[in-house]
Write an enzyme that holds these catalytic residues in place. Structure first.
Site, mmCIF file in Angstrom:
data_model
loop_
_atom_site.group_PDB
_atom_site.id
_atom_site.type_symbol
_atom_site.label_atom_id
_atom_site.label_comp_id
_atom_site.label_asym_id
_atom_site.label_seq_id
_atom_site.Cartn_x
_atom_site.Cartn_y
_atom_site.Cartn_z
ATOM 1 N N SER A 19 23.183 65.079 -89.182
ATOM 2 C CA SER A 19 22.431 63.886 -88.953
ATOM 3 C C SER A 19 21.005 64.563 -88.825
ATOM 4 O O SER A 19 19.976 63.494 -88.891
ATOM 5 C CB SER A 19 22.927 63.570 -87.520
ATOM 6 O OG SER A 19 22.671 64.823 -86.399
ATOM 7 N N HIS B 174 18.235 66.132 -82.101
ATOM 8 C CA HIS B 174 17.530 65.789 -83.207
ATOM 9 C C HIS B 174 16.284 66.010 -83.091
ATOM 10 O O HIS B 174 15.572 65.856 -82.200
ATOM 11 C CB HIS B 174 17.811 64.300 -83.520
ATOM 12 C CG HIS B 174 19.385 63.907 -83.670
ATOM 13 N ND1 HIS B 174 19.947 63.376 -82.583
ATOM 14 C CD2 HIS B 174 20.078 64.246 -84.771
ATOM 15 C CE1 HIS B 174 21.385 63.463 -82.923
ATOM 16 N NE2 HIS B 174 21.550 63.852 -84.270
ATOM 17 N N ASP C 97 15.940 63.895 -78.795
ATOM 18 C CA ASP C 97 16.732 63.636 -77.852
ATOM 19 C C ASP C 97 17.399 64.730 -77.087
ATOM 20 O O ASP C 97 18.630 64.747 -76.713
ATOM 21 C CB ASP C 97 17.855 62.591 -78.303
ATOM 22 C CG ASP C 97 18.352 63.094 -79.697
ATOM 23 O OD1 ASP C 97 18.348 64.411 -80.090
ATOM 24 O OD2 ASP C 97 18.900 62.383 -80.424
#
Length: 272
Positions: free
Chosen positions: A15, A206, A203
């Site tokens: 991600s 990330h 967060d």
């Protein structure tokens, strides 16, 4: 169907790579730097680990035969950035044991470097990126909000992420692949202070714009040092600038023929 116009930089990851085309992400910065010279292909898959990525890689990295037949882009730089999910705690479905993580990274590298591999690509250079530091408690809170579930114990661990970063460095040394040590770069920029690591994370897991900035600058520095022939300053556009046509409009068809972006290769051919 789009034709194969120019070669590519492929970003293989989880991600953190998938989100890197967002504003100020490192993939967006690369695409801007290499515009009209090389395409930046984002193959980031949220939630994936190295084990699952082995199958994905076989489907997204073309075979040598496909490239030789002009059916697929030639990848000049392969950036492998995996480990953030492998480094989850053992109870997580994302977790991959450390030894297996190193073996999987090795398999990905050798898939393009081994002459016996169907994806052997001698022109492809490889760069490894280590997973970044994490803020386990912050990410646990974010995850509870995202999934609308009760707060659970963190599935990440600061020291475990550090260990997986070290493992990526080990693989790079053993395989002769340059490594962007994202973990150490962020840690040192944060003054080796856990409380300040969050300045580079969106967060707890990330990266934010400041984190991606560190990654982009470090990657470009590695390319300049290890693979200068692929640095954007040493490439030409695959199609001439409009000013060349403007100065000689009668020859526009000749001038607009595709050309190689790789000046060093053209110079070598000229000497032969």
């Amino acid at each position: 169907m789009a034709t194969v116009i120019q070669d590519a930089i492929m970003l293989l990851g989880d991600s953190i790579t998938q989100f890197a085309f967002a504003s100020e992400g490192y993939a967006a910065k690369l695409a801007d730097a290499y515009i009209r010279k090389m395409d930046v292909v984002n193959r980031g898959f949220s939630g994936y680990n190295t084990e699952w990525m082995l199958s994905i890689f076989e489907q997204c990295f073309a075979t040598k035969r496909e490239v030789d037949q002009g059916l697929a882009q030639k990848v000049r730089i392969l950036v492998i950035w995996l480990g953030a999910n492998d480094a989850t705690r053992p109870h997580s479905a994302h977790h991959v044991p450390l030894a297996r993580y190193k073996a999987n990274l090795t398999s990905l590298i050798r898939a393009v470097r081994s002459p016996d591999s169907p994806r052997y690509s001698p022109e492809t250079t490889v760069v490894l990126l280590t997973p970044p530091p994490v803020e386990p408690e912050r990410w646990a809170r974010e995850l509870a909000v995202l999934t609308e579930t009760p707060l659970a114990p963190p599935d990440r661990d600061f020291d475990q992420a550090k260990a997986y970063a070290g493992a990526a460095r080990e693989v790079g040394v053993r395989e002769g692949v340059p490594v962007v040590d994202v973990w150490t770069k962020i840690w040192e920029t944060a003054g080796r202070d856990k409380a300040k690591v969050g300045q580079f994370l969106a967060d707890g897991l990330h990266l934010n714009a400041e984190g991606y900035k560190i990654v982009y600058e470090a990657l470009i520095a590695i390319i300049a040092k290890e693979y200068p022939q692929y640095h954007y300053d040493n490439l030409q556009t695959t199609f001439v600038e409009y000013s060349d046509i403007y100065n000689d409009p009668m020859n526009y068809r000749k001038l607009t023929k595709k050309r190689s972006a790789f000046v060093s290769e053209l110079a070598l051919k000229a000497r032969l």
